[in-house]
Design a protein around this motif. Structure first.
Motif, PDB file in Angstrom:
ATOM      1  N   LEU A 153      20.757  41.678 -13.256  1.00 31.90           N
ATOM      2  CA  LEU A 153      21.764  40.659 -14.080  1.00 31.90           C
ATOM      3  C   LEU A 153      21.004  39.304 -13.771  1.00 31.90           C
ATOM      4  O   LEU A 153      20.872  38.755 -12.797  1.00 31.90           O
ATOM      5  N   VAL A 154      21.264  38.657 -15.108  1.00 28.29           N
ATOM      6  CA  VAL A 154      20.800  37.215 -14.952  1.00 28.29           C
ATOM      7  C   VAL A 154      21.759  36.464 -15.856  1.00 28.29           C
ATOM      8  O   VAL A 154      22.089  37.073 -16.715  1.00 28.29           O
ATOM      9  N   ALA A 173      27.352  30.802 -18.469  1.00 22.55           N
ATOM     10  CA  ALA A 173      27.504  31.690 -17.609  1.00 22.55           C
ATOM     11  C   ALA A 173      27.494  33.147 -17.716  1.00 22.55           C
ATOM     12  O   ALA A 173      27.575  33.926 -16.626  1.00 22.55           O
ATOM     13  N   ASP A 174      27.159  33.531 -18.892  1.00 23.63           N
ATOM     14  CA  ASP A 174      27.325  34.885 -19.336  1.00 23.63           C
ATOM     15  C   ASP A 174      26.325  35.811 -18.254  1.00 23.63           C
ATOM     16  O   ASP A 174      25.090  35.405 -18.136  1.00 23.63           O
ATOM     17  N   LEU A 175      26.597  37.098 -17.954  1.00 22.46           N
ATOM     18  CA  LEU A 175      25.733  37.752 -17.250  1.00 22.46           C
ATOM     19  C   LEU A 175      25.073  38.741 -18.234  1.00 22.46           C
ATOM     20  O   LEU A 175      25.530  39.353 -19.169  1.00 22.46           O
ATOM     21  N   LEU A 176      23.588  38.687 -18.336  1.00 20.52           N
ATOM     22  CA  LEU A 176      22.689  39.490 -19.275  1.00 20.52           C
ATOM     23  C   LEU A 176      21.859  40.802 -18.437  1.00 20.52           C
ATOM     24  O   LEU A 176      21.503  40.469 -17.309  1.00 20.52           O
ATOM     25  N   MET A 177      21.741  41.882 -19.256  1.00 16.91           N
ATOM     26  CA  MET A 177      21.098  42.885 -18.580  1.00 16.91           C
ATOM     27  C   MET A 177      19.494  42.492 -18.683  1.00 16.91           C
ATOM     28  O   MET A 177      19.167  42.358 -19.850  1.00 16.91           O
ATOM     29  N   PHE A 234      20.448  37.081 -10.257  1.00 15.03           N
ATOM     30  CA  PHE A 234      19.452  36.105  -9.888  1.00 15.03           C
ATOM     31  C   PHE A 234      20.110  34.670  -9.785  1.00 15.03           C
ATOM     32  O   PHE A 234      20.732  34.289 -10.817  1.00 15.03           O
ATOM     33  N   ARG A 235      19.594  34.092  -8.913  1.00 16.66           N
ATOM     34  CA  ARG A 235      20.136  32.643  -8.684  1.00 16.66           C
ATOM     35  C   ARG A 235      21.398  32.236  -9.151  1.00 16.66           C
ATOM     36  O   ARG A 235      21.897  31.583  -9.834  1.00 16.66           O
ATOM     37  N   GLN A 236      22.449  33.223  -8.325  1.00 21.15           N
ATOM     38  CA  GLN A 236      23.828  32.865  -8.971  1.00 21.15           C
ATOM     39  C   GLN A 236      24.223  31.575  -8.302  1.00 21.15           C
ATOM     40  O   GLN A 236      24.013  31.305  -6.979  1.00 21.15           O
TER      41      GLN A 236
END
Length: 233
Positions: free
Chosen positions: A157-158, A127-131, A230-232
Motif C-alpha cells: 500500500l502506498v 492521502a488515499d491508499l493505493l494497491m 510506505f512512508r506513512q
C-alpha cells in the motif's frame, strides 16, 4: 466468517457494477454514470465474471450458503479487486490468489474512501491508499513455483502523494521491474455510490463492512498478512 450485513446485490447487477468500477474516474465526484459498452466488450466482461465464479470467487455456496440471494459488499470488493488485476493481464488463478491472500490489505485501502464518500467528500485525495503489485517479485516467485505455498505479501500500500517513492532508494521495494498501481478505493467507492443512488445498498452495508475491517485488523491471520504502508505520515 460470513459478512454481518444482510444487504446483498443481486447477480443481475454484477455486470453493470463491474463496468462502473473499472471505468471509475476521479472527475465523477457526484453521480457515477454507467458507461456504455458495445456487446463484444460486455460479453468479454461477462465471461470474466463467469470464469471467476467457476473458481468459487468471490465466494461459493460452501463459504456462503446465502450466495444465491446476492453478493455482500465485501464480496463485491473481492470481485472488483480481482477484475482490476485481470484488467492488468494477470492470469485468473494468479489474480484470485493475490486478492485472496491480501484481502485485509485491499480492504484497508478501500475503507477510508468509503468513509469519506459517505459524508459527501471528494472521491480522491493525496492521502488515499493505493494497491501496488511489484511485478518483478510476482513473476519471479510464480516462476519458482513458490508463490501459492508461501503466500508472500505481493500487494503493498502506498499513499497517492508518495507514488514517486516506488522507484526511490528508500522505497523498501527491493525487486526489479515495473510496479502495478491500482486505485481500488476509487473503483469501489464509485461503484458503491452507483449502488446507493439506485437504492441497491445503503450506508448500513458500508458501516458493517468498516466494522468488520476494524475487527479484522485486531486479529492477525484473519484475512492474510497486512501490507505495510510506505512512508506513512
Amino acid at each position: 466468517m460470513l459478512d454481518s450485513t444482510p444487504q446483498r446485490l443481486g447477480s443481475f447487477y454484477l455486470e453493470d457494477l463491474s463496468i462502473v468500477a473499472l471505468a471509475a474516474s476521479a472527475d465523477q465526484n457526484i453521480s457515477p454514470m454507467l458507461p456504455e459498452l458495445d456487446e463484444a466488450r460486455r460479453a468479454r466482461l461477462r465471461s470474466r465474471i463467469k470464469q471467476l465464479g467457476r473458481h468459487n470467487w468471490p465466494s461459493s455456496l460452501y463459504g456462503d450458503p446465502l450466495l444465491r440471494r446476492g453478493y455482500t459488499l465485501r464480496q463485491c470488493c473481492r470481485l472488483i479487486a480481482t477484475l482490476m488485476l485481470l484488467d492488468a493481464h494477470l492470469a485468473p488463478s494468479d489474480a484470485i490468489a493475490l486478492a485472496q491472500a491480501n484481502e485485509l490489505s485491499i480492504l484497508r485501502a478501500i475503507a477510508p474512501r468509503l468513509e469519506t464518500v459517505i459524508v459527501g467528500r471528494s472521491l480522491v485525495s493525496a492521502a488515499d491508499l493505493l494497491m501496488v503489485v511489484p511485478l518483478g517479485e510476482l513473476v519471479d516467485l510464480v516462476a519458482a513455483e513458490q508463490w501459492r505455498k508461501f503466500q508472500p505479501q505481493a500487494i503493498r500500500l502506498v499513499r497517492r502523494r508518495d507514488l514517486s517513492s516506488l522507484w526511490s532508494a528508500d522505497a523498501e521495494l527491493q525487486f526489479p521491474g515495473q510496479r502495478l498501481v491500482l486505485d481500488i478505493g476509487l473503483a469501489v467507492s464509485t461503484a458503491w455510490l452507483w449502488m446507493r443512488e439506485r437504492r441497491l445498498m445503503t450506508d448500513i452495508a458500508v458501516e458493517a463492512l468498516l466494522d468488520e475491517v476494524g475487527a479484522a485488523e485486531k486479529s492477525p491471520g484473519y484475512s492474510g498478512p497486512t501490507a505495510p504502508i510506505f512512508r506513512q505520515r
